[in-house]
Design an enzyme around this catalytic site. Structure first.
Site, short mmCIF file in Angstrom:
data_model
loop_
_atom_site.label_atom_id
_atom_site.label_comp_id
_atom_site.label_asym_id
_atom_site.label_seq_id
_atom_site.Cartn_x
_atom_site.Cartn_y
_atom_site.Cartn_z
N HIS A 51 13.44 -17.90 -1.54
CA HIS A 51 12.32 -18.07 -0.45
C HIS A 51 11.33 -17.10 -0.57
CE1 HIS A 51 15.54 -19.53 2.77
NE2 HIS A 51 15.46 -20.49 1.54
N GLU A 53 9.82 -14.68 1.11
CA GLU A 53 10.27 -13.29 1.56
C GLU A 53 11.08 -12.58 0.38
OE1 GLU A 53 9.88 -15.50 5.36
OE2 GLU A 53 10.59 -15.90 3.13
N CYS A 81 13.94 -16.71 8.06
CA CYS A 81 15.17 -17.29 8.26
C CYS A 81 16.38 -16.04 8.18
CB CYS A 81 15.64 -18.37 7.10
SG CYS A 81 16.05 -17.70 5.64
N CYS A 84 16.50 -14.39 4.76
CA CYS A 84 15.25 -13.55 4.58
C CYS A 84 15.42 -12.07 5.50
CB CYS A 84 14.07 -14.09 4.67
SG CYS A 84 13.96 -15.56 3.38
#
Length: 154
Positions: A51, A53, A81, A84
Site C-alpha cells: 500500500h 503508506e 486501512c 497501514c
C-alpha cells in the site's frame, strides 16, 4: 498540517492510476523535514502489503537506515486501512493526515469495511480463523531474545 504534502499525496495517487497502480499515494515527512514518497504497488509488485503508506514507510526507513520514524508525519491521499495504521504505529509515526476517507474509497471499489469489522467481531465469527495452538517450544524465541546481549530493542 502542511497542505502541500497532502496535495502531493493526492497527486501521487492520481499518477499511480496512470501508471497501472492503485489510486493511493503517501508522503512521509521526518521530524527533521526529509520527505519520502510512496504509491500503491499492490498489482505492480503482486504484493498485497504494498500500500502507498507502507511503501513510503519502507522507503523512508531504508534511506535513513532505521525502523524508527519518531516525530514523522504521514500524509495519505486516503484514510489508511488498518494494516497501514498499524505500520505507522510500528514506525512510531507521530501524526497521520488523510484527504479522502474510507467511504470515498468504498465508492470506488476499495471497501475496507471487512478489515475494520474483522477486529471488532467475536473471534468465532471472523471471516478468517486465527487459532492459538501452544507448542512445547512456543516461547523459545522469546527466551532466546531475553538473553541476547546484542539485541536491538524496538
Amino acid at each position: 498540517m502542511d497542505a502541500a504534502h497532502l496535495d502531493r499525496a493526492v497527486a501521487l495517487a492520481v499518477d499511480s492510476v496512470a501508471n497501472a497502480g492503485g489510486p493511493f499515494g503517501a508522503v512521509i515527512v521526518t521530524a527533521d523535514g526529509q520527505v519520502f514518497e510512496g504509491n500503491n504497488r499492490v498489482t505492480q509488485d503482486n504484493d498485497p502489503t504494498a500500500h502507498a503508506e507502507v511503501t513510503a514507510i519502507r522507503r523512508a526507513c531504508a534511506a535513513l537506515g532505521t525502523f524508527d520514524l519518531t516525530g514523522a508525519t504521514l500524509y495519505s491521499s486516503c484514510e489508511p486501512c488498518p494494516m497501514c495504521l498499524a505500520s505507522a504505529l510500528w514506525a512510531r509515526v507521530e501524526t497521520v493526515y488523510f484527504a479522502a476517507d474510507r467511504h470515498d474509497a468504498a465508492s470506488a471499489g476499495f471497501d475496507d469495511a471487512e478489515f475494520y469489522d474483522f477486529f471488532a467481531a467475536d473471534p468465532a465469527d471472523r471471516s478468517m480463523q486465527v487459532v492459538h495452538e501452544r507448542t512445547a517450544t512456543a516461547t523459545a524465541p522469546f527466551d532466546a531474545w531475553r538473553v541476547l546481549e546484542s539485541r536491538i530493542e524496538y
